[in-house]
Structure formats: structure tokens, C-alpha cells
Write an enzyme that holds these catalytic residues in place. Structure first.
Site, PDB file in Angstrom:
ATOM      1  N   PHE A 347       0.838  -1.200   0.000  1.00 27.47           N
ATOM      2  CA  PHE A 347       0.000   0.000   0.000  1.00 27.47           C
ATOM      3  C   PHE A 347       0.871   1.248   0.000  1.00 27.47           C
ATOM      4  O   PHE A 347       1.838   1.339   0.764  1.00 27.47           O
ATOM      5  CB  PHE A 347      -0.878   0.060   1.252  1.00 27.47           C
ATOM      6  CG  PHE A 347      -2.079  -0.837   1.235  1.00 27.47           C
ATOM      7  CD1 PHE A 347      -3.328  -0.352   0.912  1.00 27.47           C
ATOM      8  CD2 PHE A 347      -1.951  -2.179   1.565  1.00 27.47           C
ATOM      9  CE1 PHE A 347      -4.436  -1.177   0.913  1.00 27.47           C
ATOM     10  CE2 PHE A 347      -3.056  -3.019   1.576  1.00 27.47           C
ATOM     11  CZ  PHE A 347      -4.306  -2.514   1.248  1.00 27.47           C
ATOM     12  N   ASP A 348       0.520   2.200  -0.838  1.00 29.22           N
ATOM     13  CA  ASP A 348       1.019   3.555  -0.653  1.00 29.22           C
ATOM     14  C   ASP A 348       0.299   4.135   0.561  1.00 29.22           C
ATOM     15  O   ASP A 348      -0.789   3.681   0.919  1.00 29.22           O
ATOM     16  CB  ASP A 348       0.708   4.380  -1.902  1.00 29.22           C
ATOM     17  CG  ASP A 348       0.994   5.855  -1.701  1.00 29.22           C
ATOM     18  OD1 ASP A 348       2.111   6.183  -1.289  1.00 29.22           O
ATOM     19  OD2 ASP A 348       0.082   6.670  -1.941  1.00 29.22           O
ATOM     20  N   LYS A 349       0.892   5.133   1.213  1.00 28.45           N
ATOM     21  CA  LYS A 349       0.251   5.695   2.408  1.00 28.45           C
ATOM     22  C   LYS A 349      -0.621   6.906   2.065  1.00 28.45           C
ATOM     23  O   LYS A 349      -1.842   6.859   2.203  1.00 28.45           O
ATOM     24  CB  LYS A 349       1.304   6.103   3.448  1.00 28.45           C
ATOM     25  CG  LYS A 349       0.677   6.699   4.732  1.00 28.45           C
ATOM     26  CD  LYS A 349       1.729   7.120   5.724  1.00 28.45           C
ATOM     27  CE  LYS A 349       2.415   8.404   5.327  1.00 28.45           C
ATOM     28  NZ  LYS A 349       1.509   9.598   5.412  1.00 28.45           N
ATOM     29  N   THR A 350      -0.005   7.965   1.591  1.00 24.59           N
ATOM     30  CA  THR A 350      -0.727   9.218   1.398  1.00 24.59           C
ATOM     31  C   THR A 350      -1.726   9.116   0.255  1.00 24.59           C
ATOM     32  O   THR A 350      -1.367   8.768  -0.868  1.00 24.59           O
ATOM     33  CB  THR A 350       0.260  10.362   1.118  1.00 24.59           C
ATOM     34  OG1 THR A 350       1.212  10.414   2.178  1.00 24.59           O
ATOM     35  CG2 THR A 350      -0.468  11.687   1.030  1.00 24.59           C
ATOM     36  N   VAL A 549      -1.265  -1.113  -4.261  1.00 18.11           N
ATOM     37  CA  VAL A 549      -2.427  -0.232  -4.160  1.00 18.11           C
ATOM     38  C   VAL A 549      -1.932   1.201  -4.030  1.00 18.11           C
ATOM     39  O   VAL A 549      -1.163   1.518  -3.109  1.00 18.11           O
ATOM     40  CB  VAL A 549      -3.305  -0.591  -2.937  1.00 18.11           C
ATOM     41  CG1 VAL A 549      -4.556   0.278  -2.927  1.00 18.11           C
ATOM     42  CG2 VAL A 549      -3.676  -2.062  -2.946  1.00 18.11           C
TER      43      VAL A 549
END
Length: 656
Positions: A347-350, A549
Site C-alpha cells: 500500500f502507498d500511504k498518502t 495499491v
């Protein structure tokens, strides 16, 4: 039900299409007339057999039942003639060709009643199959009905209803309460809640006001919206979704291509076996020609891999359509099958796990500061930051407004690039900024260091505020996490995903704090886009198949590198719609585990369909060779297997 049918559920990209995806109304009516005309003639022939009557045609005399059976056969053959001729032209020996051979053989043997029964049952099966498969297609084509044919246009001449096809980019349309929005656009005046479920699958309406984007096919709530049109025709988000879903089936699943390759070899082999069965026993062993030719005809009918060939494509179409209903756009069967094999999700965070916009999460008055509360700290900081466009400054100003804090006017405001800002507020010099700025000004203390460490450990970005060279408080700003983050991670793990990993360009302490709260297995922080690509490659070596994602734009290299790229919130992003393997039309994290559940259900569905097909075929092939099965029994068995396979696949339309 046939090798040809398997192509019918594809888009126009299928080179073996023997019939367009959408039958014209006239052709569908003709087919229905042929099918039920064949049945009526068959029924009349069976009844006429109780009181035989001869019909004379010149020098020829025919029993009435035989004439009626021949009419039934002719009408039944007419119902499948188009596919049969197309199959012969392209050398595709599908069930249509085999059925014609079997019926011709039965007529040659004088079994008119059985020949008529076989072709009628087969024509009914084909008609039922077309009707059943149409349900899956309607789930996709039904999106077209989500937009009205006309819109209320406002211009210098006033308001008038105009056909949507005549509207151009820049025109202003008025959307009244309860109406569907006809085209993509931007709100220029008015406020209302809009139900975006037809496009995004979101369960709750979204508030829209001036400046917000709206999309064709969504439903306006209780307010009136004036909208400037930004996209028309095939450029609208809805039109592109429909196009991508219709095109998706050309992305064949590996299981589907394997089955179709098998069918193309298997069918000619069956024809050769049937010829051998008809010729060898009579020629070599003196067996009865009539018996073995009949058994060969039964073998032809029962052996064609009808249910086997459609077992995969009908499941894929149903799954793609069901996902589209819920706002999940899967770009084809290959991606759907690949998703089921994923063992690690990155997963990307922002913008993915968080909303991508910082907000104030805590205001900490520093010990030893007398008479300075949270409101005073926020008010002084907001006064200095009021004219700044920096996201953190905007978060502080928004927080002050939400807390009903009215900042005093600030003067002599100076921006300190990369560090903070300062200015005069109510006779005092106010300084605010990061740890580096306060170290340079020699304003830090051990107490401040303790608070800074605590804020960072919780995932916040600290902003220190000082008044007249005295630190008075710390404002913690953080990107707010999405509510469903923890549930999403938990569900993925329950579904067999071995590792859930965070890849982010944010600092390690902030990323670790968020990852710990959400239950991630691993964190990789301070990453540039090329670093994320390297991380995906490393995760693939470690776990095998990896899904990424992200937001579909900033994370494009990593999305392209992953085995499955999943774009969040793709409704407003052309790039996400076109480049991702899976596009979530709304920012709903729980759609991710839904996608994984659907992919696994689809694979189980395909395996079950294949098992049903193989077992039933094997049983009836044995019965055909042994002489137990008859032609009409063979057709019923073939039809039954196909109906079971289709009904099982259509359950995916309602999968949760």
C-alpha cells in the site's frame, strides 16, 4: 454452450466470434419463431402418430407424422444455421456442426421423430443459453440506462430541454432534485448531496457544491445544481467505464485460453473417433451398421465440450459485471485470475491509507507557560499562516475556523522557507515552525524534545509555536487515516495474504506509527518512485505474486511493476482508469478485500464448472459407446451440464 458460444461472451475482439455480442431484435424474434415453430411441429407430429394419415405430393406419398417431423427439423436447423455456416467457413467444428451431422445421420437412418426431438431440444438449449448469458451482459449494458437522454440547458435564451448528444463542453446544465446527472461536469452554483453509487459503489451520498466535480449517471439529491459540462459522449467517465468493461473480456484468463485450445483439438478428435466407431465394428467384426452408426451419432452429440468451453468465460463475464456494479473496475479475466494468486499486498500511504490532506490532531501547551491555552496557541499560529498556501498552514487555519477561533490581524509576516513563518500579532512577535528552526534560534529545551518525540511516535508532524522568543505550544498535524484501514488489513490476512506492506515517501517514524496502528507486517519509508519499484521487485522475489495499491498517478511506476496494480479513487483520474489493472471508482478501502474475495470465488467457480463438465461428459461418453444413451438423452445431458454451469457462474453477479 459451444466453442462458438464461448466467443460470444467476449467483446468484438474475439476472432472466432460467430455472432455479434448483441443480437438485433429482429434476429432474436426470428430465432424464437424457429424454436417454438420446431416444437409445435414436433408436438403435432407425435400426436399425428396416433391416427396415421398419408399425404400425397404428386407421385410421392408421405405419412403426415414424417412431414411434420421434417418441418420441425427444418425450423430447428434454421435456428442454428447462422452459427453452423460461420463455423464451417472458419473450420470451427463446434456443437452446431456436430448437431447437424447427428441430425442428418438420424434422418438417413429413418429416425425422423428422434431427429426432430434432438434438434428441437438443442435449439431450446441454445435459446435458453443466449437468454441466460444476456443477464450477465445486461448488468454491464444497464449502465447505459443510468444517463438521461435529455438535459435542461441554461443559456442567454433561457432554459430548455436539449438532447444530450447536442450538448457541448462548456454548456451549462441545470440538474433538479432527484434527477440523474446527464454528463460529467463541475458545479458552478448550488449545493446538494449526490448519490454516486451507480459509478463508485459508495453507500452514502457525497456533498457537492461550487467547484466540485459531478459524473454522468449519478443521482442528484435535494438541491438544485448548475453544472458546467466538462465531458460529453464517449469521453464521460461512465462511457469510459462501459467501454473498459466491455473490452475486459478480451483479456483472456489463462484458464480460459487453455480450455479453448483444448476444445479446438478435442472436437476434431471426437469426430475421428465417431467415424471409427461407426466403421470399425461393422467392417472388421460384421456388426450391424445401423446400431454402430447410431452409437457414433450419440457419441458426436455427447462428446462435444459445450459446458467445458463456456465454464470459464461465463464465470469471468459474471464476475466482471458484478464487480462493476459495486464500483470495482477489473480490466479483464487475466487480471481477475492473477489477483487470486497474490500473496503480498503493498500500500502507498498518502491518499490511499490516508485522505492525503493534513489536519490538526492535537494542540499541546508547553509546561511552564502561564495563561496560554489551546485556543490562544491556535489563534496566534492561524494569524501568521492565514495567507500561506502550504498544506500544513491551511490545516492550522481550518482548525481555527472549526474551533470558532478568530485570529487577530498579523503584520510583517515573513515566510522562512523550509522552516516556518513569523509575524507580529497583537503587539507580540510570533514564531512557528519545525524543530530545525527552533534549534537554529536556540529555543529548544529537553521538555520540547520529549514532546516532539512523542508527537512523532504517534505519526504527527509537530509545529512549534513561540511568542516573544518563548515557546508556548506544539501543534501536531497529521494526515487523517481512513476509517476502514484496520478492517481492510485484517480481511486481507484472513483471505490468505501472507504480508501487507506499506511503501511510502514519508519519514520512517510517521510511517511506522500508522503501520503499527493498522496492523501492517512491514514498513518501507523515505522512498522515491524508483525506490517503490525496487521494493515491489524485492517483495516479488520474497513472496511471489504482489499487488500494489496506490492513487494511480504518483504511484504509476510501482503499479505497472506489480503483478496486479490497484488504483484508488479512479473516478476522477483518467490515468488510473487507463493504466491500472483494477480501478476502485471510490476511495473505499474495503473494496480491496472484496476484489480479492471475488477473484478467489471466481476461481473456485471455474474449477467447479470444469469438474461438473468433465464428470458428466465422461459418464455419457461411456454410456454412448456402450449403447445405453440415446440421441435425445445425449442432448439433455449436454444441455443440463451447460445450464448447471451457467447458473453456477451467474451467482458471481451477486457475490459480496
Amino acid at each position: 454452450m459451444t466453442a462458438g458460444c464461448a466467443c460470444d461472451v467476449h467483446s468484438h475482439a474475439c476472432s472466432e466470434d460467430v455472432e455479434p455480442v448483441e443480437l438485433t431484435l429482429a434476429r432474436a424474434v426470428r430465432r424464437r419463431i424457429y424454436v417454438w415453430g420446431s416444437g409445435a411441429a414436433l408436438g403435432a407430429g407425435l400426436l399425428a402418430g396416433f391416427r396415421p394419415v398419408d399425404l400425397r405430393f404428386g407421385p410421392w406419398v408421405f405419412p403426415l407424422p414424417t412431414v411434420l417431423f421434417l418441418i420441425s427439423i427444418a425450423l430447428g436447423l434454421a435456428a442454428i444455421a447462422r452459427r453452423t455456416i460461420a463455423g464451417l467457413r472458419t473450420f470451427v467444428f463446434d456443437i452446431n456442426v456436430l448437431m447437424v451431422v447427428a441430425v442428418a445421420g438420424a434422418v438417413f437412418l429413418g429416425d425422423y421423430a428422434e431427429a426432430a426431438s434432438v434438434i428441437f431440444l438443442f435449439a431450446v438449449a441454445e435459446w435458453l443459453e443466449a437468454r441466460t448469458l444476456e443477464r450477465a451482459r445486461r448488468a454491464i449494458r444497464g449502465l447505459v440506462d443510468a444517463t438521461p437522454a435529455a438535459a435542461l440547458v441554461r443559456d442567454a435564451a433561457g432554459e430548455r430541454r436539449v438532447d444530450v448528444s447536442a450538448i457541448r463542453v462548456g454548456d451549462v446544465i441545470v440538474v433538479r432534485p432527484g434527477e440523474k446527472i446527464p454528463l460529467d461536469g463541475a458545479v458552478i452554483s448550488g449545493a446538494s448531496s449526490v448519490n454516486q453509487a451507480p459509478i463508485t459503489g459508495e453507500s452514502l451520498p457525497v456533498e457537492k457544491s461550487a467547484g466540485d466535480a459531478v459524473f454522468a449517471g449519478t443521482v442528484n439529491g435535494s438541491g438544485v445544481l448548475d453544472v458546467t459540462v466538462t465531458r460529453v459522449g464517449s469521453d464521460t467517465t461512465l462511457a469510459r467505464i462501459i467501454h473498459l468493461v466491455e473490452r475486459a473480456q478480451s483479456q483472456r484468463a489463462p484458464a480460459q485460453t487453455l480450455v479453448e485450445r483444448f476444445a479446438r483439438v478435442y472436437t476434431p478428435a471426437v469426430i475421428a473417433l465417431a467415424i471409427a466407431l461407426a466403421l470399425v465394428p461393422p467392417l472388421l467384426f460384421g456388426a450391424t451398421w445401423h446400431v454402430w452408426i447410431y452409437r457414433a451419432l450419440v457419441l458426436l452429440v455427447v462428446s462435444c465440450p459445450c459446458a467445458l468451453v463456456i465454464s470459464t468465460p461465463v464465470s469471468i463475464v459474471a464476475a466482471l459485471a458484478g464487480a462493476a456494479r459495486k464500483g470495482v473496475l477489473i480490466k479483464g479475466g487475466a487480471h481477475l485470475e492473477r489477483t487470486s494468486q497474490v500473496r503480498c499486498v503493498a500500500f502507498d500511504k498518502t491518499g490511499t491509507l490516508t485522505y492525503g490532506s493534513p489536519q490538526v490532531v492535537e494542540v499541546v501547551p508547553l509546561n511552564g507557560t502561564d495563561g496560554v491555552g489551546e485556543a490562544s496557541i491556535v489563534g496566534l499560529a492561524a494569524a501568521v499562516e492565514r495567507r500561506s498556501t502550504h498544506p500544513i498552514a491551511q490545516a492550522i487555519v481550518d482548525h481555527a475556523e472549526a474551533a470558532s477561533v478568530r485570529p487577530a490581524p498579523a503584520a510583517n509576516v515573513e515566510s522562512l522557507s523550509g522552516r516556518g513563518a513569523e509575524g507580529d500579532v497583537a503587539g507580540a512577535r510570533v514564531l512557528l515552525g519545525n524543530h530545525r528552526l527552533f534549534e537554529e534560534r536556540r529555543l529548544c529545551s529537553s521538555a520540547i524534545h520529549v514532546e516532539l518525540d512523542r508527537v512523532a511516535a504517534l505519526g504527527g508532524t509537530p509545529v512549534i509555536v513561540a511568542r516573544n522568543q518563548e515557546p508556548i505550544g506544539i501543534i501536531s498535524v497529521a494526515d487523517r487515516m481512513r476509517d476502514a484501514g484496520r478492517d481492510t488489513v485484517d480481511q486481507l490476512k484472513r483471505q490468505g495474504v501472507e504480508a501487507v506492506v506499506m511503501l511510502t515517501g514519508d519519514n520512517h517514524s510517521t510511517a511506522t506509527a500508522i503501520a503499527s496502528e493498522l496492523g501492517f507486517d512491514e514498513v518501507r519509508a523515505d522512498l522515491l518512485p524508483e525506490d517503490k519499484v525496487a521494493a515491489i521487485q524485492d517483495l516479488r522475489r520474497k513472496y511471489g505474486s504482489v499487488a500494489m495499491v496506490g492513487d494511480g498517478i504518483n504511484d504509476a511506476p510501482a503499479l505497472a511493476t506489480a503483478d496486479v496494480g490497484i488504483a484508488m479513487g479512479a473516478i476522477g483520474s483518467d490515468a488510473a482508469l487507463e493504466t491500472a489493472d483494477v480501478a476502485l471508482m471510490a476511495d473505499e478501502l474495503l473494496k480491496i478485500p472484496y476484489t480479492f474475495r471475488l477473484s478467489r470465488k471466481t476461481l473456485r467457480n471455474i474449477r467447479a464448472n470444469l469438474a461438473i463438465s468433465v464428470v458428466m461428459k465422461a459418464a455419457f461418453v461411456g454410456a454412448a459407446i456402450a449403447g445405453v444413451a440415446t440421441l435425445w438423452m445425449a442432448v439433455l445431458a449436454d444441455t443440463g451440464a451447460s445450464v448447471i454451469v451457467i447458473a453456477n457462474a451467474l451467482r458471481l453477479l451477486r457475490a459480496d
